[in-house]
Design an enzyme around this catalytic site. Sequence first.
Site, PDB file in Angstrom:
ATOM      1  N   HIS A 260       0.847  -1.196   0.000  1.00  0.00           N
ATOM      2  CA  HIS A 260       0.000   0.000   0.000  1.00  0.00           C
ATOM      3  C   HIS A 260       0.879   1.242   0.000  1.00  0.00           C
ATOM      4  O   HIS A 260       1.929   1.246   0.638  1.00  0.00           O
ATOM      5  CB  HIS A 260      -0.906   0.006   1.241  1.00  0.00           C
ATOM      6  CG  HIS A 260      -2.098   0.879   1.078  1.00  0.00           C
ATOM      7  ND1 HIS A 260      -2.048   2.232   1.289  1.00  0.00           N
ATOM      8  CD2 HIS A 260      -3.355   0.584   0.680  1.00  0.00           C
ATOM      9  CE1 HIS A 260      -3.238   2.735   1.045  1.00  0.00           C
ATOM     10  NE2 HIS A 260      -4.052   1.761   0.662  1.00  0.00           N
ATOM     11  N   ASP A 311      -8.066  -5.513  -0.575  1.00  0.00           N
ATOM     12  CA  ASP A 311      -8.481  -6.307  -1.735  1.00  0.00           C
ATOM     13  C   ASP A 311      -8.138  -7.789  -1.599  1.00  0.00           C
ATOM     14  O   ASP A 311      -8.695  -8.628  -2.317  1.00  0.00           O
ATOM     15  CB  ASP A 311      -7.839  -5.754  -3.019  1.00  0.00           C
ATOM     16  CG  ASP A 311      -8.393  -4.395  -3.372  1.00  0.00           C
ATOM     17  OD1 ASP A 311      -9.612  -4.206  -3.232  1.00  0.00           O
ATOM     18  OD2 ASP A 311      -7.613  -3.508  -3.769  1.00  0.00           O
TER      19      ASP A 311
HETATM   20  N1  CMC Z   1       4.308  -7.695  -4.212  1.00  0.00           N
HETATM   21  C1  CMC Z   1       5.649  -7.753  -4.248  1.00  0.00           C
HETATM   22  N2  CMC Z   1       6.421  -6.672  -3.978  1.00  0.00           N
HETATM   23  C2  CMC Z   1       5.806  -5.530  -3.643  1.00  0.00           C
HETATM   24  C3  CMC Z   1       4.414  -5.429  -3.567  1.00  0.00           C
HETATM   25  C4  CMC Z   1       3.658  -6.573  -3.866  1.00  0.00           C
HETATM   26  N3  CMC Z   1       2.351  -6.528  -3.835  1.00  0.00           N
HETATM   27  N4  CMC Z   1       4.087  -4.177  -3.221  1.00  0.00           N
HETATM   28  C5  CMC Z   1       5.215  -3.506  -3.073  1.00  0.00           C
HETATM   29  N5  CMC Z   1       6.268  -4.320  -3.323  1.00  0.00           N
HETATM   30  C6  CMC Z   1       7.674  -3.951  -3.281  1.00  0.00           C
HETATM   31  C7  CMC Z   1       8.043  -3.224  -4.568  1.00  0.00           C
HETATM   32  O1  CMC Z   1       8.470  -4.112  -5.569  1.00  0.00           O
HETATM   33  C8  CMC Z   1       9.122  -2.298  -4.094  1.00  0.00           C
HETATM   34  O2  CMC Z   1      10.307  -3.034  -3.972  1.00  0.00           O
HETATM   35  P1  CMC Z   1      11.735  -2.384  -4.341  1.00  0.00           P
HETATM   36  O3  CMC Z   1      11.874  -1.212  -3.397  1.00  0.00           O
HETATM   37  O4  CMC Z   1      12.703  -3.492  -4.131  1.00  0.00           O
HETATM   38  O5  CMC Z   1      11.604  -1.935  -5.767  1.00  0.00           O
HETATM   39  C9  CMC Z   1       8.681  -1.914  -2.678  1.00  0.00           C
HETATM   40  O6  CMC Z   1       7.853  -2.984  -2.233  1.00  0.00           O
HETATM   41  C10 CMC Z   1       7.895  -0.612  -2.638  1.00  0.00           C
HETATM   42  O7  CMC Z   1       6.779  -0.731  -3.498  1.00  0.00           O
HETATM   43  P2  CMC Z   1       6.234   0.391  -4.453  1.00  0.00           P
HETATM   44  O8  CMC Z   1       5.556  -0.245  -5.616  1.00  0.00           O
HETATM   45  O9  CMC Z   1       7.322   1.385  -4.737  1.00  0.00           O
HETATM   46  O10 CMC Z   1       5.165   1.089  -3.517  1.00  0.00           O
HETATM   47  P3  CMC Z   1       4.057   2.045  -3.996  1.00  0.00           P
HETATM   48  O11 CMC Z   1       3.637   2.792  -2.793  1.00  0.00           O
HETATM   49  O12 CMC Z   1       4.462   2.827  -5.179  1.00  0.00           O
HETATM   50  O13 CMC Z   1       2.924   1.034  -4.502  1.00  0.00           O
HETATM   51  C11 CMC Z   1       1.160  -0.486  -4.626  1.00  0.00           C
HETATM   52  C12 CMC Z   1       1.870   0.580  -3.778  1.00  0.00           C
HETATM   53  C13 CMC Z   1      -0.213  -0.723  -4.005  1.00  0.00           C
HETATM   54  C14 CMC Z   1       0.972   0.014  -6.059  1.00  0.00           C
HETATM   55  C15 CMC Z   1       1.990  -1.787  -4.630  1.00  0.00           C
HETATM   56  O14 CMC Z   1       2.136  -2.231  -3.315  1.00  0.00           O
HETATM   57  C16 CMC Z   1       1.386  -2.878  -5.502  1.00  0.00           C
HETATM   58  O15 CMC Z   1       1.629  -2.910  -6.706  1.00  0.00           O
HETATM   59  N6  CMC Z   1       0.568  -3.785  -4.894  1.00  0.00           N
HETATM   60  C17 CMC Z   1      -0.162  -4.787  -5.650  1.00  0.00           C
HETATM   61  C18 CMC Z   1      -1.456  -4.226  -6.216  1.00  0.00           C
HETATM   62  C19 CMC Z   1      -2.517  -4.027  -5.155  1.00  0.00           C
HETATM   63  O16 CMC Z   1      -2.764  -4.892  -4.330  1.00  0.00           O
HETATM   64  N7  CMC Z   1      -3.189  -2.870  -5.200  1.00  0.00           N
HETATM   65  C20 CMC Z   1      -4.284  -2.519  -4.237  1.00  0.00           C
HETATM   66  C21 CMC Z   1      -3.880  -1.304  -3.471  1.00  0.00           C
HETATM   67  S1  CMC Z   1      -4.780  -0.969  -1.990  1.00  0.00           S
HETATM   68  C22 CMC Z   1      -6.467  -1.004  -2.245  1.00  0.00           C
HETATM   69  C23 CMC Z   1      -6.976  -0.341  -3.462  1.00  0.00           C
HETATM   70  O17 CMC Z   1      -6.555   0.734  -3.873  1.00  0.00           O
HETATM   71  O18 CMC Z   1      -7.853  -0.950  -4.067  1.00  0.00           O
END
Ligand code: CMC
Length: 374
Positions: A260, A311
């Site tokens: 998140h 989710d």
């Molecule tokens: N699986 C594996 N690695 C992850 C995940 C995940 N779900 N989420 C974050 N990471 C890792 C990411 O690869 C990164 O690693 P590194 O620093 O080595 O590159 C680190 O954690 C930071 O992640 P980020 O993508 O830079 O964080 P963000 O704040 O930009 O993204 C997010 C948040 C929700 C887009 C991301 O966690 C993600 O893609 N999650 C999966 C999709 C998901 O479940 N979305 C629902 C969000 S919440 C409810 C809603 O809005 O509906």
Amino acid sequence: MGDEVKKGLLGIVVDETTISQVMPDINSLTYRGYAVQDLCEKCSFEEVAYLVLNGDLPKKKELKKFKKQLEENRNITINLREIVKHMPKRSHPMDVTRTIVSVLGLEDKETNNNSPEANMKKAIRIFAKAPTAIAAFFRARKGKNVIPPKKNLSFSENFFYMCFGKVPNKEIVKAFDVSLILYAEHSFNVSTFTARTITSSLSDIHGAITGAIASLKGPLHGGANEEVMHMMNKIKKPENALKWINKTLDKKEVVMGFGHRVYKKGDSRVPTMEKYFKKVSKVKSDKKFIKIYEIVKKVMIDRKNIHPNVDYPTGPTYHLMGFDTDFFTPIFVISRITGWSAHIMEQHAANKLIRPLSKYSGPDHRKVMLLNQR
Ligand code: CMC
């Protein structure tokens, strides 16, 4: 003005809001000051919808009036019903949902009236009618008859009735109600920010919600609940879960339903939704998904320290309730219409055009050569 780029507006505070507060430090989310977990246990979804839209919980009389307003506005036009019935059956229901709200805008007599009174009336109409049209597509694409809404049923009961022709037992309805309460509002997330951005040009509520739906569809936002189910179906059975998740992490793939932007120690909505996911699993005598859920969650926390978001439990819960996977995000929509509407009204009340800057990194200034000289 500095030209430091904050990609994804990471950590940027762009406005004030009185609607909800995400408090990652104490792992809490409040709507108008009330903790969501408290609202889930003590209120119906209609009470929470009223709260999000109006600023406080309704008194008995106010709730009665609000429910009556919703019931009276649930019917959709023959025109919209026919449009829904003629949508290509292979369309993603989120694209259909987006089109539904757009058509509601074409039909609404007050589309271009952005006064607070008109906006509240339009918000209630969209909130009442969109589920009817979504349920119509749920049935029509399977060649089934469209079931009109029924009075004297709650919001959740009526949605089940329009989708399945019957209302399930109380525990299932309560779990669905809880999921809607948890999905109603979440501050400046992508879709809400989209709605506020559209509103900031003084555009209308139907347009802003249509844009918000397009934004919610993406798998990094609301679309994640569908992706979670695809993942569970790929895993198939609990015995495969450990190997699957370890292999996925070894390949450095993103696991849907985890992580998140704001909560880094866990999404405050998850414990409540998990509790109701377990209840639904028990009612349905199906432990397969809860077992897969626990195994994947443990590995994600142990190996990556990444926690589930809301989710993750909603996906399998909706599956156990009988909804098609591609309808999970439209269910998110029928709830979030309340949060988006509240934000759209808040934006109108103290508007400032949202127009950030960008740092240019394209070619240097150059002369245009005529076609025969290029
Ligand atoms: N699986 C594996 N690695 C992850 C995940 C995940 N779900 N989420 C974050 N990471 C890792 C990411 O690869 C990164 O690693 P590194 O620093 O080595 O590159 C680190 O954690 C930071 O992640 P980020 O993508 O830079 O964080 P963000 O704040 O930009 O993204 C997010 C948040 C929700 C887009 C991301 O966690 C993600 O893609 N999650 C999966 C999709 C998901 O479940 N979305 C629902 C969000 S919440 C409810 C809603 O809005 O509906």
